[in-house]
Design an enzyme around this catalytic site. Structure first.
Site, PDB file in Angstrom:
ATOM      1  N   ASP A  58      13.930 -48.159 -64.596  1.00 31.99           N
ATOM      2  CA  ASP A  58      12.709 -47.426 -64.283  1.00 31.99           C
ATOM      3  C   ASP A  58      11.675 -48.689 -63.956  1.00 31.99           C
ATOM      4  O   ASP A  58      11.951 -50.039 -64.556  1.00 31.99           O
ATOM      5  CB  ASP A  58      11.591 -46.959 -65.394  1.00 31.99           C
ATOM      6  CG  ASP A  58      10.010 -46.190 -64.671  1.00 31.99           C
ATOM      7  OD1 ASP A  58      10.064 -45.249 -64.234  1.00 31.99           O
ATOM      8  OD2 ASP A  58       8.788 -47.390 -64.981  1.00 31.99           O
TER       9      ASP A  58
ATOM     10  N   GLU B  83      15.724 -47.869 -60.020  1.00 34.32           N
ATOM     11  CA  GLU B  83      15.387 -46.827 -59.080  1.00 34.32           C
ATOM     12  C   GLU B  83      13.837 -47.616 -59.638  1.00 34.32           C
ATOM     13  O   GLU B  83      13.092 -48.118 -59.927  1.00 34.32           O
ATOM     14  CB  GLU B  83      13.762 -46.210 -61.012  1.00 34.32           C
ATOM     15  CG  GLU B  83      13.624 -44.988 -60.448  1.00 34.32           C
ATOM     16  CD  GLU B  83      11.996 -45.300 -60.281  1.00 34.32           C
ATOM     17  OE1 GLU B  83      11.248 -44.581 -60.000  1.00 34.32           O
ATOM     18  OE2 GLU B  83      11.610 -46.480 -60.698  1.00 34.32           O
TER      19      GLU B  83
END
Length: 681
Positions: free
Chosen positions: A414, A443
């Site tokens: 993330d 990401e």
């Protein structure tokens, strides 16, 4: 009172700057190797001067090119050198001249880990001798002296043949030929042998590498396992896996969904964070700063008294339950991917035991996360500029190794772009020393160069701008950038039509054909793609007004999904995933050729391997029937202009007989807005 616009005189005298003098070229002979005549330059692929490796999977052929030349008219020979992981010796393969002093060679990678390659080249005195001999013979010249010179070269080849195990017969024959070259009585036979293909073959096998030039850099190839090249992801929140209203889902509930996911053709199950969730400043529904009793909080607010990144949220199950889920997934050909979010709830053990790992305000309190105007009061970002950064890095490595011990070999990260590049390069390499089959997905929806740097640092997969590339021009330009430029060597795109964070504007109408189109493009343009699970399948689309976010987002609440519901989209997903498994051309990304069709709402592209040829046509207009003449590059497929060929639509089963380059297509978005043709001759 008036003010003057004249600036005050500077109180100090301005400094005088001098233009630096360019140093003279060092002409000393101390470090010059004057006998080297060959130049090797413009090697491709080469990333940032060899700073980073290119990427591959086992079985890939690595094709290398370079400009290789020397002064004068002498011939040049070159070899491509390559080294498998942990090997100390170099293998070598031939390089061949293309045109204008451009050379090429290739090798195949087979093992996981880091390969190295470089180039060695030298003036080919044997080849030059053979060429000059041929010219003189054609001119009718007597070449006794030249054959005598060739005898010396041939004896050198014989010696080198004797050094190579198993080449004793060649050694004996070469010594015989050298003797023949010195014997004027055997002149005609000597000339015939000197100009023969056999002699050329010997020269290739046992070359005279006098004063070879070695390329200055050993370049790298990072070889990941096959799933790095071809994968199909499904994202779900395990707490929403239950089938009863108001019930918190568990890993056992997820296990019950596996037959459905496997039947649809998914091979990676991606779970957002499954760790304990903090209670301090816990967010409520729709990101409310007020959390009502019973609201579960955001999984990204990681950490509580129960533990942190190496612990499991108790309502999901135990560590043993999670390990059991991983094992059951294997039975269905599915891997579990965990989500690494390097951030903490104020309740996280790190916040208590290592406050130095977090940035503090002037009043001594820890700064919560912000991405203005967004505020994340339930999250502390980790401060990577801490003086104790070494221990921070080691702790994060320990966490990943704990996950690996559970059986996790895929990690979705993330927001990696908010952490240092050097950290990612270090930790990915460190983890892969112990687990070379570990894969990382970045990401990072951010600036292009930042995304590219993360890929170079070691990420096997990268999220992309596909979510926002919606027009024919945008898709064509973006795919060309990904597959035709330097990015094709290191940036593996993973296409997602939506994510649990992003509800793109193009899908906020809930129009079914748009969902079909966006799904199909992702699954056929990229060999790696994923969907945000039941939300995408059921075409959830209601936005948080004015934003690319979901209203009543699953990040803030537990959802009850109808896991038994199917529709046109679930049918298409299941069918296309099967087609992807059965057609090798869809298991690559860079084998893409766009086809001409004179309609700005129809996109046509070819994807091929040696034995699998697919023509894909998509109507990007989800509201209107579109038609046109598509140009099939039959010259690329080995099809004659008047030769009939069959295009077999793998979605509908229909077959059409086409002839020549230009053929008619028509697509109604309310029926199916795409063709997936297999070209059969």
């Amino acid at each position: 009172m008036s003010t003057s616009s004249t600036p005050k005189k500077a109180a100090t005298k301005a400094k005088t700057t001098k233009t630096p003098v360019t140093p003279a070229v060092d002409t000393s002979l101390a470090d010059v190797r004057g006998q080297l005549r060959v130049v090797i330059e413009r090697v491709s692929p080469e990333l940032d001067g060899g700073r980073f490796p290119i990427k591959a999977i086992p079985g890939d052929v690595i094709t290398v090119e370079a400009d290789i030349f020397a002064d004068g008219h002498d011939y040049v020979s070159a070899r491509l050198l390559y080294q498998a992981p942990h090997e100390k010796h170099w293998h070598e393969g031939p390089m061949h001249k293309l045109e204008n002093d451009r050379w090429t060679g290739s090798f195949t990678v087979e093992q996981l880990g880091r390969y190295h390659y470089t180039i060695e080249a030298w003036v080919d005195h044997i080849g030059s001798w053979q060429h000059e001999l041929d010219l003189k013979v054609r001119d009718g010249q007597h070449v006794i002296s030249e054959l005598q010179a060739g005898a010396v070269l041939t004896e050198g080849m014989a010696h080198r043949a004797g050094v190579q195990e198993g080449n004793t017969p060649d050694q004996a024959e070469l010594y015989r030929v050298a003797k023949l070259f010195r014997d004027e009585a055997g002149y005609d036979e000597a000339v015939s042998i000197a100009l023969s293909d056999q002699f050329h073959e010997w020269a290739e096998l046992y070359p005279e590498r006098q004063h070879p030039t070695r390329y200055s850099t050993n370049l790298g190839v990072e070889v990941d396992r096959e799933r790095a090249g071809f994968s199909t992801w499904y994202c779900l929140f395990p707490r929403s896996a239950a089938r009863e209203e108001g019930k918190h889902g568990t890993f056992k509930d997820v296990e019950k969904l596996l037959p459905r996911l496997a039947g649809m053709g998914f091979d990676v199950l991606y779970l957002p964070p499954i760790h304990p969730i903090g209670t301090a400043h816990r967010k409520g529904k729709n990101n409310s700063v007020t959390c009502l009793p019973g609201e579960p909080g955001v999984p990204y607010g990681i950490g509580s008294a129960e533990g942190g990144h190496d612990a499991i949220h108790a309502e999901l199950g135990t560590v043993d339950d999670f390990k059991h889920l991983i094992e059951i997934c294997k039975n269905y050909g599915i891997e579990v991917a965990m989500d690494l979010a390097i951030q903490c709830s104020p309740d996280h053990p790190w916040a208590i035991e290592h406050p130095e790992w977090f940035k503090k305000r002037p009043d001594g309190s820890i700064q919560y996360a912000e991405n203005p105007p967004k505020k994340y009061q339930d999250i502390y970002p980790v401060y990577f500029e801490t003086e104790d950064w070494r221990n921070l890095w080691l702790e994060l490595k320990r966490v990943l190794l704990v996950w690996a011990s559970w059986g996790v070999k895929i990690v979705r990260v993330d927001n990696p772009h908010t952490k240092p590049f050097g950290f990612w390069e270090w930790i990915i390499a460190e983890v892969k020393k112990e687990h070379p089959d570990m894969l990382f997905l970045s990401e990072a929806f951010t600036r292009p160069k930042v995304m590219q740097q993360l890929a170079k640092a070691g990420y096997a997969h990268s999220y992309t701008y596909y979510t926002w590339r919606t027009t024919k021009a945008e898709l064509t330009e973006y795919m060309t950038e990904l597959t035709s430029g330097e990015m094709r060597y290191y940036f593996r795109p993973n296409f997602w039509p939506t994510t649990h964070d992003i509800n793109p504007y193009i899908l906020q109408s809930g129009h079914e054909p748009q969902f079909l189109i966006r799904y199909f493009l992702a699954a056929t343009l990229s060999s790696n793609y994923g969907i945000y699970g039941p939300s995408f399948e059921l075409m959830e689309h209601v936005p948080n007004p004015g934003k690319e976010e979901y209203l009543n987002s699953e990040k803030y609440e537990i959802k009850l999904w109808d896991w038994d519901k199917t529709n046109k989209l679930t049918y298409l997903i299941t069918l296309v995933n099967r087609i992807r498994r059965e057609n090798a051309a869809l298991q690559q990304t860079n084998n893409l050729t766009f086809c001409r069709i004179d309609d700005d709402q129809i996109l046509a592209y070819l994807k091929t391997t040696d034995s699998n040829r697919l023509l894909i046509v998509v109507n990007l207009d989800g509201y209107n029937r579109r038609s046109g003449m598509v140009q099939v590059p039959i010259w690329q497929l080995g099809i004659d202009n008047n030769q009939p060929y069959t295009v077999h639509d793998l979605i509908t089963g229909a077959r059409y007989t086409w002839t020549g380059e230009w053929n008619y297509v028509e697509l109604d978005p309310y029926m199916l807005p795409m063709h997936l043709f297999r070209i059969e001759i």
